[in-house]
Design a protein around this motif. Structure first.
Motif, PDB file in Angstrom:
ATOM      1  N   PHE A 142       0.860  -1.190   0.000  1.00  0.00           N
ATOM      2  CA  PHE A 142       0.000   0.000   0.000  1.00  0.00           C
ATOM      3  C   PHE A 142       0.894   1.237   0.000  1.00  0.00           C
ATOM      4  CE2 PHE A 142      -2.551   3.294   2.251  1.00  0.00           C
ATOM      5  CZ  PHE A 142      -3.636   3.338   1.381  1.00  0.00           C
ATOM      6  N   ILE A 143       0.823   2.014  -1.074  1.00  0.00           N
ATOM      7  CA  ILE A 143       1.622   3.235  -1.131  1.00  0.00           C
ATOM      8  C   ILE A 143       0.776   4.375  -0.601  1.00  0.00           C
ATOM      9  CG2 ILE A 143       2.903   4.807  -2.625  1.00  0.00           C
ATOM     10  CD1 ILE A 143       3.850   2.331  -4.106  1.00  0.00           C
ATOM     11  N   ASN A 144       1.241   4.942   0.503  1.00  0.00           N
ATOM     12  CA  ASN A 144       0.442   5.861   1.305  1.00  0.00           C
ATOM     13  C   ASN A 144       0.849   7.322   1.112  1.00  0.00           C
ATOM     14  OD1 ASN A 144      -1.447   6.552   3.280  1.00  0.00           O
ATOM     15  ND2 ASN A 144       0.050   6.363   4.940  1.00  0.00           N
ATOM     16  N   LYS A 145       0.004   8.189   1.583  1.00  0.00           N
ATOM     17  CA  LYS A 145       0.221   9.647   1.592  1.00  0.00           C
ATOM     18  C   LYS A 145       0.199  10.244   0.194  1.00  0.00           C
ATOM     19  CE  LYS A 145       2.898   9.341   5.850  1.00  0.00           C
ATOM     20  NZ  LYS A 145       3.907   9.911   6.714  1.00  0.00           N
ATOM     21  N   MET A 146      -0.696   9.724  -0.658  1.00  0.00           N
ATOM     22  CA  MET A 146      -0.789  10.244  -2.019  1.00  0.00           C
ATOM     23  C   MET A 146      -1.262  11.693  -2.056  1.00  0.00           C
ATOM     24  SD  MET A 146       0.464   7.999  -3.909  1.00  0.00           S
ATOM     25  CE  MET A 146       0.186   8.856  -5.445  1.00  0.00           C
ATOM     26  N   ASP A 147      -1.787  12.178  -0.940  1.00  0.00           N
ATOM     27  CA  ASP A 147      -2.205  13.578  -0.888  1.00  0.00           C
ATOM     28  C   ASP A 147      -1.008  14.508  -0.779  1.00  0.00           C
ATOM     29  OD1 ASP A 147      -1.798  12.337   1.649  1.00  0.00           O
ATOM     30  OD2 ASP A 147      -2.583  14.141   2.601  1.00  0.00           O
ATOM     31  N   ARG A 148       0.180  13.915  -0.647  1.00  0.00           N
ATOM     32  CA  ARG A 148       1.389  14.733  -0.550  1.00  0.00           C
ATOM     33  C   ARG A 148       2.232  14.567  -1.796  1.00  0.00           C
ATOM     34  NH1 ARG A 148       4.106  13.679   5.191  1.00  0.00           N
ATOM     35  NH2 ARG A 148       2.582  14.725   6.517  1.00  0.00           N
ATOM     36  N   GLU A 149       3.119  15.533  -2.012  1.00  0.00           N
ATOM     37  CA  GLU A 149       4.043  15.386  -3.136  1.00  0.00           C
ATOM     38  C   GLU A 149       4.982  14.224  -2.820  1.00  0.00           C
ATOM     39  OE1 GLU A 149       4.012  16.947  -6.001  1.00  0.00           O
ATOM     40  OE2 GLU A 149       2.317  18.171  -5.314  1.00  0.00           O
ATOM     41  N   GLY A 150       5.222  13.409  -3.828  1.00  0.00           N
ATOM     42  CA  GLY A 150       6.122  12.292  -3.579  1.00  0.00           C
ATOM     43  C   GLY A 150       6.786  11.843  -4.856  1.00  0.00           C
ATOM     44  N   LYS A 151       7.240  10.615  -4.851  1.00  0.00           N
ATOM     45  CA  LYS A 151       7.938  10.099  -6.025  1.00  0.00           C
ATOM     46  C   LYS A 151       6.934   9.723  -7.112  1.00  0.00           C
ATOM     47  CE  LYS A 151      11.697   8.282  -3.284  1.00  0.00           C
ATOM     48  NZ  LYS A 151      12.722   7.269  -3.127  1.00  0.00           N
ATOM     49  N   ASP A 152       7.403   9.705  -8.318  1.00  0.00           N
ATOM     50  CA  ASP A 152       6.583   9.279  -9.438  1.00  0.00           C
ATOM     51  C   ASP A 152       6.154   7.818  -9.233  1.00  0.00           C
ATOM     52  OD1 ASP A 152       5.814   9.426 -12.393  1.00  0.00           O
ATOM     53  OD2 ASP A 152       7.139   7.679 -12.298  1.00  0.00           O
ATOM     54  N   ALA A 153       4.896   7.533  -9.570  1.00  0.00           N
ATOM     55  CA  ALA A 153       4.357   6.197  -9.280  1.00  0.00           C
ATOM     56  C   ALA A 153       5.162   5.076  -9.952  1.00  0.00           C
ATOM     57  CB  ALA A 153       2.903   6.133  -9.713  1.00  0.00           C
ATOM     58  N   PHE A 154       5.548   5.296 -11.202  1.00  0.00           N
ATOM     59  CA  PHE A 154       6.317   4.248 -11.886  1.00  0.00           C
ATOM     60  C   PHE A 154       7.701   4.063 -11.252  1.00  0.00           C
ATOM     61  CE2 PHE A 154       3.227   5.047 -15.314  1.00  0.00           C
ATOM     62  CZ  PHE A 154       2.844   3.733 -15.577  1.00  0.00           C
ATOM     63  N   ASP A 155       8.323   5.201 -10.868  1.00  0.00           N
ATOM     64  CA  ASP A 155       9.629   5.097 -10.207  1.00  0.00           C
ATOM     65  C   ASP A 155       9.498   4.309  -8.908  1.00  0.00           C
ATOM     66  OD1 ASP A 155      10.690   6.545 -12.197  1.00  0.00           O
ATOM     67  OD2 ASP A 155      10.862   8.441 -11.068  1.00  0.00           O
ATOM     68  N   LEU A 156       8.385   4.563  -8.211  1.00  0.00           N
ATOM     69  CA  LEU A 156       8.181   3.866  -6.944  1.00  0.00           C
ATOM     70  C   LEU A 156       7.996   2.359  -7.163  1.00  0.00           C
ATOM     71  CD1 LEU A 156       5.905   5.836  -4.523  1.00  0.00           C
ATOM     72  CD2 LEU A 156       7.999   4.634  -3.996  1.00  0.00           C
ATOM     73  N   LEU A 157       7.230   2.033  -8.191  1.00  0.00           N
ATOM     74  CA  LEU A 157       7.022   0.609  -8.478  1.00  0.00           C
ATOM     75  C   LEU A 157       8.371  -0.051  -8.780  1.00  0.00           C
ATOM     76  CD1 LEU A 157       3.779   0.764 -10.661  1.00  0.00           C
ATOM     77  CD2 LEU A 157       3.977  -0.076  -8.319  1.00  0.00           C
ATOM     78  N   ASP A 158       9.216   0.679  -9.534  1.00  0.00           N
ATOM     79  CA  ASP A 158      10.567   0.173  -9.829  1.00  0.00           C
ATOM     80  C   ASP A 158      11.356  -0.037  -8.547  1.00  0.00           C
ATOM     81  OD1 ASP A 158      10.502   0.003 -12.476  1.00  0.00           O
ATOM     82  OD2 ASP A 158      11.714   1.799 -12.918  1.00  0.00           O
ATOM     83  N   GLU A 159      11.262   0.959  -7.669  1.00  0.00           N
ATOM     84  CA  GLU A 159      12.006   0.907  -6.414  1.00  0.00           C
ATOM     85  C   GLU A 159      11.560  -0.289  -5.568  1.00  0.00           C
ATOM     86  OE1 GLU A 159      12.270   4.758  -4.530  1.00  0.00           O
ATOM     87  OE2 GLU A 159      12.687   3.801  -2.595  1.00  0.00           O
ATOM     88  N   VAL A 160      10.259  -0.503  -5.557  1.00  0.00           N
ATOM     89  CA  VAL A 160       9.728  -1.630  -4.784  1.00  0.00           C
ATOM     90  C   VAL A 160      10.266  -2.946  -5.367  1.00  0.00           C
ATOM     91  CG1 VAL A 160       7.603  -2.902  -4.245  1.00  0.00           C
ATOM     92  CG2 VAL A 160       7.663  -0.420  -4.010  1.00  0.00           C
ATOM     93  N   GLU A 161      10.308  -3.012  -6.679  1.00  0.00           N
ATOM     94  CA  GLU A 161      10.813  -4.238  -7.307  1.00  0.00           C
ATOM     95  C   GLU A 161      12.300  -4.432  -7.009  1.00  0.00           C
ATOM     96  OE1 GLU A 161       8.054  -5.624 -10.839  1.00  0.00           O
ATOM     97  OE2 GLU A 161       9.601  -4.236 -11.528  1.00  0.00           O
ATOM     98  N   GLN A 162      13.059  -3.332  -7.171  1.00  0.00           N
ATOM     99  CA  GLN A 162      14.513  -3.436  -7.005  1.00  0.00           C
ATOM    100  C   GLN A 162      14.899  -3.683  -5.552  1.00  0.00           C
ATOM    101  OE1 GLN A 162      16.583  -3.269  -9.598  1.00  0.00           O
ATOM    102  NE2 GLN A 162      14.909  -2.885 -11.022  1.00  0.00           N
ATOM    103  N   LYS A 163      14.443  -2.777  -4.684  1.00  0.00           N
ATOM    104  CA  LYS A 163      14.922  -2.836  -3.297  1.00  0.00           C
ATOM    105  C   LYS A 163      14.291  -3.955  -2.496  1.00  0.00           C
ATOM    106  CE  LYS A 163      16.433   1.848  -2.325  1.00  0.00           C
ATOM    107  NZ  LYS A 163      16.101   3.034  -1.538  1.00  0.00           N
ATOM    108  N   LEU A 164      13.033  -4.264  -2.795  1.00  0.00           N
ATOM    109  CA  LEU A 164      12.364  -5.280  -1.986  1.00  0.00           C
ATOM    110  C   LEU A 164      12.382  -6.649  -2.674  1.00  0.00           C
ATOM    111  CD1 LEU A 164       9.293  -3.305  -0.620  1.00  0.00           C
ATOM    112  CD2 LEU A 164      11.497  -3.675   0.456  1.00  0.00           C
ATOM    113  N   GLY A 165      12.866  -6.660  -3.894  1.00  0.00           N
ATOM    114  CA  GLY A 165      12.940  -7.937  -4.617  1.00  0.00           C
ATOM    115  C   GLY A 165      11.559  -8.518  -4.893  1.00  0.00           C
ATOM    116  N   LEU A 166      10.576  -7.643  -5.127  1.00  0.00           N
ATOM    117  CA  LEU A 166       9.219  -8.140  -5.371  1.00  0.00           C
ATOM    118  C   LEU A 166       8.894  -8.058  -6.861  1.00  0.00           C
ATOM    119  CD1 LEU A 166       7.308  -6.451  -2.414  1.00  0.00           C
ATOM    120  CD2 LEU A 166       8.382  -8.696  -2.474  1.00  0.00           C
ATOM    121  N   ARG A 167       7.874  -8.781  -7.243  1.00  0.00           N
ATOM    122  CA  ARG A 167       7.367  -8.720  -8.617  1.00  0.00           C
ATOM    123  C   ARG A 167       5.970  -8.135  -8.493  1.00  0.00           C
ATOM    124  NH1 ARG A 167       4.915 -13.272 -11.258  1.00  0.00           N
ATOM    125  NH2 ARG A 167       4.748 -12.850 -13.479  1.00  0.00           N
TER     126      ARG A 167
END
Ligand code: G4P
Length: 529
Positions: A137-162
């Motif tokens: 669950f990616i939270n705090k979307m009401d705030r400025e944050g990272k680009d959604a696709f970049d975040l999905l990449d980060e989740v895949e890379q750093k957490l080793g998830l698909r």
């Protein structure tokens, strides 16, 4: 309701996150949906506030709160949801690791601005090792944050998830317009004015429908169309079996504080999350559908009242029905026990129950019989696996500071270790005791509790070690193992189960030792095949 119906309706999970990502807020919103609480702010914050990290009175206060929030249960759409609390503070990581042995799935909360943080990485690694199904669950979307696709990449890379997104944000921060719910093909609009209201969303299966432009504006509509096209192309399609096998992780976006995207998460969760899972024991796989009771202790909580030194042992039911006053075998002690007042947890209350089912947690009053990892059965001799100790990162010798109270000290230390507050090692060479912990906080907790609950005093001496490794020789009788024991004598100790461990002062030492004695394996976890 039949036993199988009871089992099928249970969903037992944990929420994990780096502190401040929004775990408490999300938990609270989930409870609101379940009608378990009436207003926001009812779940007391169970985290150690910044700046209070070395204040043990604060820890004591937290202990009181965390009994109440250890298990939060509620009914949603006829499903019985059990949320197991996991402390986010890194000094209590071991507690969280153990709780993860009792969940059937997890929800990982990530802050959109901060992305994947250290504590999340560690915890997800444990989940991956155990093949626990994960929803992100990616939270705090009401705030400025990272680009959604970049975040999905980060989740895949750093957490080793698909990952596979099951919802996708439309803008973020100031421009946050809402989410497109891929799972239900619905559009959910966010408006700062109707923050706390939950709308059902607008069914929108055909995104080419020009109505979309009218609702969110042409630019946003076109961006959404492009982004979704990309998602359908790039990410695997959701498949429940893959999710349940921990091979695929759905991702949701939202804002817990604004109660936005939470209902979508919960609706999907109740539909796809696993029912109580089978668990491996030392002799066989125990299926949750078996009618005979089995369960194991994954957490022990000392009572707040020092005059009554009773504790609450948290038992996860793996199979069968737990009945009040029925005799169960405490396998390690080989003793039959009956429990006249087993507690079940509901929202923030606990109450005595007559029956509990697989997936449920029962709280048993204990006067010192239980240790973490203990198994209860109807007579079968089996022990559940998968409640390992992890190598601590801080080590101190513990000395008796009041010679008149050595018995109290021993008893106190032994009970605190049973509770899993820290790990105790006894050096082979001189019998000195060493306490190992994940964080420095525990030393204060131990000192304070020894004094207040057991009337014993201790002092510490630092032991500058890097890690402790559990020793696993290929052949106990080999010359190599004998030499290892002779050369490393000063660094060898026994853990609380009598298993041999090796104290290493650096990662380099571990490497060198491993290459010098290749047949003597060194592990950072106490359970290995
Ligand atoms: P934790 O349990 O993971 O540690 O996090 P917690 O829920 O306590 O949330 C940490 C902070 O983030 C809180 O603010 C909370 O209000 C805020 N927060 C949670 N979800 C959202 C969200 O969707 N959007 C925004 N903008 N903020 C969110 P705090 O100021 O630290 O605490 P408090 O004084 O509000 O309790």
């Amino acid at each position: 309701m039949s036993f199988l119906e009871e089992l099928e309706r249970r969903r037992t999970f944990g929420i994990i996150s780096h502190p401040d990502a929004g775990k408490t807020t999300l938990t609270e919103k989930l409870l609101l949906f379940g009608g378990a609480i009436k207003e926001a702010g009812a779940v007391k914050n169970n985290k150690i506030k910044k700046g209070a990290t070395s204040d043990f009175m604060e820890i004591e206060r937290q202990r009181g709160i965390s009994v109440a929030t250890s298990v939060l249960a509620f009914i949603y759409k006829d499903k019985k949801i059990n949320i197991l609390d996991t402390p986010g503070h890194k000094d209590f990581a071991e507690d969280t690791f153990r709780t993860l042995t009792a969940v059937d799935s997890v929800i990982v909360v990530i802050d959109v601005a901060k992305g994947v943080e250290a504590q999340t990485e560690k915890l997800v690694e444990v989940c991956r090792m155990r093949k626990i199904p994960i929803i992100v669950f990616i939270n705090k979307m009401d705030r400025e944050g990272k680009d959604a696709f970049d975040l999905l990449d980060e989740v895949e890379q750093k957490l080793g998830l698909r990952v596979t997104p099951l919802s996708f944000p439309i803008g973020m921060g100031y421009d946050f317009k809402g989410i497109y719910n891929i799972w239900e093909e619905k559009l959910n609009l966010f408006s700062a004015d109707n923050k706390q209201t939950i709308s059902e969303g607008i069914q929108f299966s055909d995104l080419d429908n020009p109505e979309l432009d009218e609702i969110i504006g042409e630019t946003a509509a076109n961006t959404l169309r492009e982004e979704l096209e990309l998602i359908y192309e790039v990410y695997p399609k959701f498949n429940q079996e893959e999710y349940l096998n921990a091979d695929l992780q759905p991702v949701f976006f939202g804002s817990a504080l604004n109660n936005f995207g939470v209902k979508e998460l919960l609706d999907c969760f109740t539909e796809i999350a696993p029912t109580p899972q089978p668990k491996m024991s030392d002799i066989r796989l125990v299926d949750s559908k078996e009618e005979k009771l089995t369960g194991f202790v994954f957490k022990i909580h000392a009572n707040m009242d020092p005059k009554h030194r009773d504790r609450l042992a948290f038992v996860k039911i793996v199979s069968g029905t737990f009945k009040r006053n029925a005799p169960y075998l405490h396998v390690r002690n080989n003793k039959k026990m009956k429990f006249s007042s087993p507690n079940a947890f509901f929202a923030e209350k606990k109450e005595i129950v007559d029956e509990s089912f697989p997936g449920d947690i029962v709280g048993l009053h204990d006067t010192g019989n239980f240790k973490i990892g203990d198994t209860l059965t109807e007579g079968e001799i089996l022990n559940f696996k998968g409640i390992p100790s992890f190598s601590p990162e801080h080590f101190r010798y513990v000395n008796n500071a009041d010679p008149m109270k050595s018995k109290q000290l021993q008893k106190g230390l032994s009970q605190l270790m049973d509770e899993g507050v820290a790990q105790l090692f006894t050096l082979e060479m001189n019998g000195r005791k060493v306490i190992g912990t994940v964080g420095a906080l525990q030393y204060e907790v131990i000192q304070y509790r020894l004094e207040h609950e057991y009337g014993a005093k201790c002092s510490y001496e630092n032991l500058p070690m890097h890690k402790v490794c559990w020793v696993d020789p290929d052949d106990e009788k080999s010359e190599e193992f004998k030499e290892f024991k002779r050369v490393k004598q000063r660094y060898l100790a026994k853990d609380k189960h009598g298993k041999l461990v090796f104290f290493a002062d650096s990662g380099f030492t571990i490497q060198m030792t491993q290459s010098k004695y290749p047949s003597v394996k060194l592990h950072f976890v106490s359970e290995f095949e």
